[in-house]
Design an enzyme around this catalytic site. Structure first.
Site, PDB file in Angstrom:
ATOM      1  N   GLY A  85      -0.414 -17.477  -6.253  1.00  0.00           N
ATOM      2  CA  GLY A  85      -1.294 -17.862  -4.880  1.00  0.00           C
ATOM      3  C   GLY A  85      -0.071 -18.158  -3.869  1.00  0.00           C
ATOM      4  CB  SER A 144       1.471 -12.637  -8.382  1.00  0.00           C
ATOM      5  OG  SER A 144       1.217 -12.354  -9.571  1.00  0.00           O
ATOM      6  CE  LYS A 185      -2.451  -2.648  -0.570  1.00  0.00           C
ATOM      7  NZ  LYS A 185      -2.347  -4.127  -0.483  1.00  0.00           N
ATOM      8  CB  VAL A 218       3.242 -20.245 -17.896  1.00  0.00           C
ATOM      9  CG1 VAL A 218       4.724 -20.019 -17.730  1.00  0.00           C
ATOM     10  CG2 VAL A 218       2.461 -19.063 -17.836  1.00  0.00           C
ATOM     11  CG  ASP A 255      -2.360 -16.080   5.148  1.00  0.00           C
ATOM     12  OD1 ASP A 255      -3.726 -15.295   5.200  1.00  0.00           O
ATOM     13  OD2 ASP A 255      -1.534 -15.244   4.258  1.00  0.00           O
ATOM     14  CG  HIS A 282     -24.450  16.835  -0.914  1.00  0.00           C
ATOM     15  ND1 HIS A 282     -24.388  16.065  -2.201  1.00  0.00           N
ATOM     16  CD2 HIS A 282     -24.443  17.937  -1.467  1.00  0.00           C
ATOM     17  CE1 HIS A 282     -24.299  16.748  -3.346  1.00  0.00           C
ATOM     18  NE2 HIS A 282     -24.385  17.952  -2.879  1.00  0.00           N
ATOM     19  CB  ALA A 333      -4.100  -8.588   7.247  1.00  0.00           C
TER      20      ALA A 333
HETATM   21  P1  FAD Z   1       1.614 -14.034   8.293  1.00  0.00           P
HETATM   22  O1  FAD Z   1       1.511 -12.615   8.105  1.00  0.00           O
HETATM   23  O2  FAD Z   1       2.299 -14.728   7.303  1.00  0.00           O
HETATM   24  O3  FAD Z   1       2.720 -14.185   9.371  1.00  0.00           O
HETATM   25  C1  FAD Z   1       3.203 -15.365   9.958  1.00  0.00           C
HETATM   26  C2  FAD Z   1       4.657 -15.237  10.746  1.00  0.00           C
HETATM   27  O4  FAD Z   1       4.864 -16.533  11.376  1.00  0.00           O
HETATM   28  C3  FAD Z   1       5.551 -14.549   9.864  1.00  0.00           C
HETATM   29  O5  FAD Z   1       6.221 -13.589  10.806  1.00  0.00           O
HETATM   30  C4  FAD Z   1       6.470 -15.723  10.083  1.00  0.00           C
HETATM   31  O6  FAD Z   1       7.982 -15.348   9.902  1.00  0.00           O
HETATM   32  C5  FAD Z   1       6.342 -16.448  11.276  1.00  0.00           C
HETATM   33  N1  FAD Z   1       6.401 -17.916  11.201  1.00  0.00           N
HETATM   34  C6  FAD Z   1       6.220 -18.663  10.369  1.00  0.00           C
HETATM   35  N2  FAD Z   1       6.631 -19.781  10.823  1.00  0.00           N
HETATM   36  C7  FAD Z   1       7.193 -19.774  12.203  1.00  0.00           C
HETATM   37  C8  FAD Z   1       7.953 -20.803  13.055  1.00  0.00           C
HETATM   38  N3  FAD Z   1       7.919 -21.986  12.989  1.00  0.00           N
HETATM   39  N4  FAD Z   1       8.310 -20.071  14.319  1.00  0.00           N
HETATM   40  C9  FAD Z   1       8.323 -18.652  14.560  1.00  0.00           C
HETATM   41  N5  FAD Z   1       7.889 -17.737  13.452  1.00  0.00           N
HETATM   42  C10 FAD Z   1       7.165 -18.446  12.205  1.00  0.00           C
HETATM   43  N6  FAD Z   1      -4.288  -8.986   3.229  1.00  0.00           N
HETATM   44  C11 FAD Z   1      -5.431  -8.025   3.365  1.00  0.00           C
HETATM   45  O7  FAD Z   1      -6.163  -8.224   4.128  1.00  0.00           O
HETATM   46  N7  FAD Z   1      -5.069  -6.888   2.692  1.00  0.00           N
HETATM   47  C12 FAD Z   1      -4.177  -6.386   1.893  1.00  0.00           C
HETATM   48  O8  FAD Z   1      -4.034  -5.317   1.542  1.00  0.00           O
HETATM   49  C13 FAD Z   1      -2.968  -7.494   1.633  1.00  0.00           C
HETATM   50  N8  FAD Z   1      -2.208  -7.372   0.726  1.00  0.00           N
HETATM   51  C14 FAD Z   1      -1.068  -7.976   0.699  1.00  0.00           C
HETATM   52  C15 FAD Z   1       0.187  -7.846  -0.364  1.00  0.00           C
HETATM   53  C16 FAD Z   1       0.975  -8.789  -0.431  1.00  0.00           C
HETATM   54  C17 FAD Z   1       1.902  -8.645  -1.427  1.00  0.00           C
HETATM   55  C18 FAD Z   1       0.691 -10.032   0.135  1.00  0.00           C
HETATM   56  C19 FAD Z   1       2.009 -11.220  -0.195  1.00  0.00           C
HETATM   57  C20 FAD Z   1      -0.216 -10.423   0.965  1.00  0.00           C
HETATM   58  C21 FAD Z   1      -1.178  -9.526   1.295  1.00  0.00           C
HETATM   59  N9  FAD Z   1      -2.295  -9.757   1.841  1.00  0.00           N
HETATM   60  C22 FAD Z   1      -3.312  -8.650   2.336  1.00  0.00           C
HETATM   61  C23 FAD Z   1      -2.473 -10.987   2.774  1.00  0.00           C
HETATM   62  C24 FAD Z   1      -1.866 -10.955   4.344  1.00  0.00           C
HETATM   63  O9  FAD Z   1      -0.625 -10.405   4.319  1.00  0.00           O
HETATM   64  C25 FAD Z   1      -2.217 -12.361   4.873  1.00  0.00           C
HETATM   65  O10 FAD Z   1      -3.463 -12.621   4.796  1.00  0.00           O
HETATM   66  C26 FAD Z   1      -1.823 -12.092   6.282  1.00  0.00           C
HETATM   67  O11 FAD Z   1      -0.295 -11.727   6.436  1.00  0.00           O
HETATM   68  C27 FAD Z   1      -1.945 -13.551   7.117  1.00  0.00           C
HETATM   69  O12 FAD Z   1      -1.626 -13.342   8.224  1.00  0.00           O
HETATM   70  P2  FAD Z   1      -0.952 -14.472   9.426  1.00  0.00           P
HETATM   71  O13 FAD Z   1      -0.975 -13.807  10.781  1.00  0.00           O
HETATM   72  O14 FAD Z   1      -1.790 -15.646   9.213  1.00  0.00           O
HETATM   73  O15 FAD Z   1       0.299 -14.805   8.754  1.00  0.00           O
HETATM   74  P1  NAI Z   2      -4.501 -14.886  -6.323  1.00  0.00           P
HETATM   75  O1  NAI Z   2      -5.173 -16.206  -5.937  1.00  0.00           O
HETATM   76  O2  NAI Z   2      -5.257 -13.714  -5.989  1.00  0.00           O
HETATM   77  O3  NAI Z   2      -4.314 -14.935  -7.618  1.00  0.00           O
HETATM   78  C1  NAI Z   2      -3.431 -15.788  -8.504  1.00  0.00           C
HETATM   79  C2  NAI Z   2      -3.853 -15.951  -9.622  1.00  0.00           C
HETATM   80  O4  NAI Z   2      -2.728 -16.711 -10.539  1.00  0.00           O
HETATM   81  C3  NAI Z   2      -5.054 -16.479 -10.226  1.00  0.00           C
HETATM   82  O5  NAI Z   2      -5.806 -15.665 -11.041  1.00  0.00           O
HETATM   83  C4  NAI Z   2      -4.870 -17.626 -10.822  1.00  0.00           C
HETATM   84  O6  NAI Z   2      -5.807 -18.215 -11.827  1.00  0.00           O
HETATM   85  C5  NAI Z   2      -3.461 -17.724 -11.610  1.00  0.00           C
HETATM   86  N1  NAI Z   2      -2.884 -18.662 -11.953  1.00  0.00           N
HETATM   87  C6  NAI Z   2      -2.560 -19.728 -10.845  1.00  0.00           C
HETATM   88  N2  NAI Z   2      -1.519 -20.558 -11.402  1.00  0.00           N
HETATM   89  C7  NAI Z   2      -1.328 -20.121 -12.645  1.00  0.00           C
HETATM   90  C8  NAI Z   2      -0.559 -20.352 -13.618  1.00  0.00           C
HETATM   91  N3  NAI Z   2       0.339 -21.563 -13.517  1.00  0.00           N
HETATM   92  N4  NAI Z   2      -0.234 -19.860 -14.665  1.00  0.00           N
HETATM   93  C9  NAI Z   2      -1.039 -18.572 -14.934  1.00  0.00           C
HETATM   94  N5  NAI Z   2      -1.561 -18.165 -14.011  1.00  0.00           N
HETATM   95  C10 NAI Z   2      -1.999 -18.957 -12.857  1.00  0.00           C
HETATM   96  O7  NAI Z   2      -3.115 -15.001  -5.601  1.00  0.00           O
HETATM   97  P2  NAI Z   2      -1.948 -14.043  -5.591  1.00  0.00           P
HETATM   98  O8  NAI Z   2      -2.171 -12.715  -6.385  1.00  0.00           O
HETATM   99  O9  NAI Z   2      -0.720 -14.691  -5.505  1.00  0.00           O
HETATM  100  O10 NAI Z   2      -2.229 -13.334  -3.972  1.00  0.00           O
HETATM  101  C11 NAI Z   2      -2.215 -14.400  -2.718  1.00  0.00           C
HETATM  102  C12 NAI Z   2      -3.193 -13.921  -1.663  1.00  0.00           C
HETATM  103  O11 NAI Z   2      -2.588 -12.860  -0.993  1.00  0.00           O
HETATM  104  C13 NAI Z   2      -4.440 -13.547  -2.425  1.00  0.00           C
HETATM  105  O12 NAI Z   2      -5.172 -14.413  -2.747  1.00  0.00           O
HETATM  106  C14 NAI Z   2      -5.071 -12.621  -1.488  1.00  0.00           C
HETATM  107  O13 NAI Z   2      -5.621 -13.664  -0.238  1.00  0.00           O
HETATM  108  C15 NAI Z   2      -3.703 -12.149  -0.715  1.00  0.00           C
HETATM  109  N6  NAI Z   2      -3.338 -10.668  -1.003  1.00  0.00           N
HETATM  110  C16 NAI Z   2      -4.666  -9.810  -0.492  1.00  0.00           C
HETATM  111  C17 NAI Z   2      -4.555  -8.529  -1.127  1.00  0.00           C
HETATM  112  C18 NAI Z   2      -5.353  -7.480  -0.743  1.00  0.00           C
HETATM  113  O14 NAI Z   2      -6.461  -7.883   0.241  1.00  0.00           O
HETATM  114  N7  NAI Z   2      -5.698  -6.325  -1.328  1.00  0.00           N
HETATM  115  C19 NAI Z   2      -3.233  -7.759  -1.722  1.00  0.00           C
HETATM  116  C20 NAI Z   2      -2.339  -9.211  -2.131  1.00  0.00           C
HETATM  117  C21 NAI Z   2      -2.528 -10.271  -1.744  1.00  0.00           C
END
Ligand code: FAD
Ligand code: NAI
Length: 475
Positions: free
Chosen positions: A281, A279, A58, A247, A322, A454, A330
């Protein structure tokens, strides 16, 4: 000598750190173990969300949007900008600082709530007389014993088979957020949430961006009408999105990355890019937990198996976020974390998965809650739909951002709101009213009768509710 706690939380992401704080608020002695390291090797709690997810993405979306506005839209307001330039290193440093503020904030919250923080990797050792023994491997080795264990170890980017991340040419979300120069050509595999957000950042800064998506439909989980509107906007911006591709070989050399694929018509193509973001999943983080030592049940994808209350197959072991089923968001992780802490304290909380909002922070933003029109049709549910375009909203016109609409779906008989879908300015904020309405099982008429300020974008939500009864005032 093992240190004793009522509750041990493994993972300090949004699921884990919030669970730890809530359990401490409820009078439990709590330890939270997290292994994430900052660039100096120090603790960086907050997980994927804080370090390489929600927060840094963000921050970059905001910086790149400012640049896009200054490059293309300030002129409409009579503002002339000469000599505009982008300092990518500074943008990334700002993002790193935002991340650090969040890491430090969590460490402060742990202190404030008397949560004992351990920096290192946690793994199960064995079931103890009461609870479980956990080993922490970090700067020092520690043995902890907890009556209740909450696993919140999160997820990691899924790699394409045969193409490991090198974070130089082949990037996960981590590398995608650490680029220090704008790639001339950027490829992304997967046009899901990360693909669209990261693709938008680098396109705004000047990359030629191509997204290769395996599925034939764009954003299949999003309401079709909304996805279509969003696609139109992305096409106009120049994001190239190819659907229905397969791919093939991916090769890396000094010049960059070459991706062989077949397009939707089955024709062989090659895409040559400087950097490639994968990206497609994410996968649950369970390797290294030593789940087998205590018999913790995982599914075939490596996620921890839980019931609706986040209980695992083991007494006193819970898992949230997750690392378990459900959307990888999150706020979903946080809700589960809080609910588990409260269950441990004997309370009876409930997480309503039907009202978990989704937001994609592109421009236009896409946000929704509840069911899509396709889902209602598939379920044979009788519904009424109302839409209102931002084009007819005074505030959107004043902002100069009239793309998109609010769409409300309500039950044909009871008028209960079943879903709201928004594409357009500040959809991320507008959706909150709709989530609350659905939590309180409001009807579309309830929203239509509420006084909205408004001029505000939120008037579009009220108008969409009026549209359900075919009585919009401004369209
Ligand atoms: P995580 O945030 O993955 O935290 C897990 C923690 O556990 C990590 O710090 C890891 O190092 C630690 N850990 C793992 N194994 C061990 C172990 N054995 N011992 C000690 N520590 C350990 N979600 C949204 O809602 N809004 C968004 O805008 C958004 N944007 C995203 C953008 C990107 C690029 C990505 C990749 C994800 C995004 N997400 C977003 C998804 C969001 O980040 C996750 O859903 C969220 O972080 C999950 O929270 P969690 O606590 O389950 O796990
Ligand atoms: P995603 O599930 O959103 O998208 C993955 C895309 O990749 C799908 O459209 C799928 O059809 C495609 N795909 C899968 N395998 C493929 C292949 N072999 N070749 C071509 N296309 C393929 O997963 P993404 O973008 O990696 O994000 C992971 C998760 O992180 C999201 O599902 C979301 O839960 C979280 N996230 C949330 C955000 C938010 O809330 N704003 C921002 C970023 C991530």
């Amino acid at each position: 000598m093992s240190k004793q706690f009522d509750v041990i939380v493994i993972g300090g992401g949004p699921g884990g750190y919030v669970a730890a704080i809530r359990a401490a608020q409820l009078g439990k002695s709590v330890a939270c173990i997290d292994e994430w390291k900052n660039s100096l090797g120090g603790p960086a709690p907050g997980g994927t969300c804080t370090n390489v997810g929600c927060i840094p993405s963000k921050a970059l979306l905001q910086s790149s949007e400012h640049y896009e506005q200054a490059s293309h839209h300030f002129a409409d307001h009579g503002i002339a900008v000469k000599g505009l330039s982008m300092d990518v290193a500074k943008m990334v440093a700002r993002k790193d600082n935002v991340v650090k503020q969040n890491n430090d904030g969590i460490l402060y919250l742990f202190k404030k709530n008397k949560v004992s923080f351990f920096h290192g990797r946690a793994s199960f050792v064995k079931a103890a007389a009461v609870g479980y023994e956990i080993k922490v491997t970090g700067a020092a080795e520690e043995s902890l014993t907890g009556g209740q264990i909450i696993v919140a170890t999160g997820s990691s980017a899924r790699a394409l088979p045969g193409t490991p991340f090198d974070e130089h040419h082949i990037l996960s979300n981590d590398g995608a957020l650490r680029l220090t120069a704008v790639p001339k050509k950027l490829g992304l595999i997967g046009s899901g949430v990360i693909g669209l957000e990261m693709g938008s950042v680098w396109r705004r800064l000047g990359s030629e961006v191509t997204l290769l998506e395996g599925l034939p439909t764009f954003l299949g989980a999003v309401d079709e009408q909304i996805a279509k509107e969003a696609k139109k906007a992305f096409d106009k911006q120049g994001l190239k999105i190819e659907l229905g591709v397969q791919v093939g070989d991916i090769k890396t050399d000094k010049k960059g990355v070459s991706i062989a694929y077949s397009n939707a018509r089955g024709e062989a193509q090659t895409l040559q890019v400087d950097k490639l973001i994968i990206s497609i999943g994410r996968v649950a983080n369970t390797t290294g937990l030593n789940a087998e030592a205590v018999g913790l049940l995982l599914d075939e994808r490596g996620a921890i198996v839980v019931d609706d209350d986040c209980k695992t197959n083991l007494p006193g072991v819970w898992a949230v976020g997750d690392v378990v089923r459900g959307p990888m968001l999150a706020h979903k992780a946080e809700e589960e974390g809080v609910a588990v802490a409260e269950r441990i304290a004997g309370q009876h909380p409930h997480v309503n998965f039907n009202t978990v909002p989704w937001v994609i922070y592109t421009n236009p933003e896409i946000a929704w809650v509840g069911q899509t029109e396709q889902q209602l049709k598939a379920a044979g549910r009788a519904y009424k739909a109302g839409t209102f375009p931002f084009l007819a909203n005074g505030r959107a016109r004043a902002l100069g951002d009239t793309t998109g609409m609010v769409k409300m779906l309500a039950d044909a008989q009871s008028d209960e709101i079943l879903g709201v879908h928004i594409v357009g300015p500040m959809a991320s904020e507008l959706i909150a009213e709709c989530v609350m309405a659905m939590e309180f099982r409001a009807s579309s008429e309830d929203i239509a009768r509420i006084c909205h300020a408004h001029p505000s974008l939120s008037e579009s939500t009220k108008e969409a509710a009026l549209a359900v009864a075919k009585r919009t005032l401004n369209f």
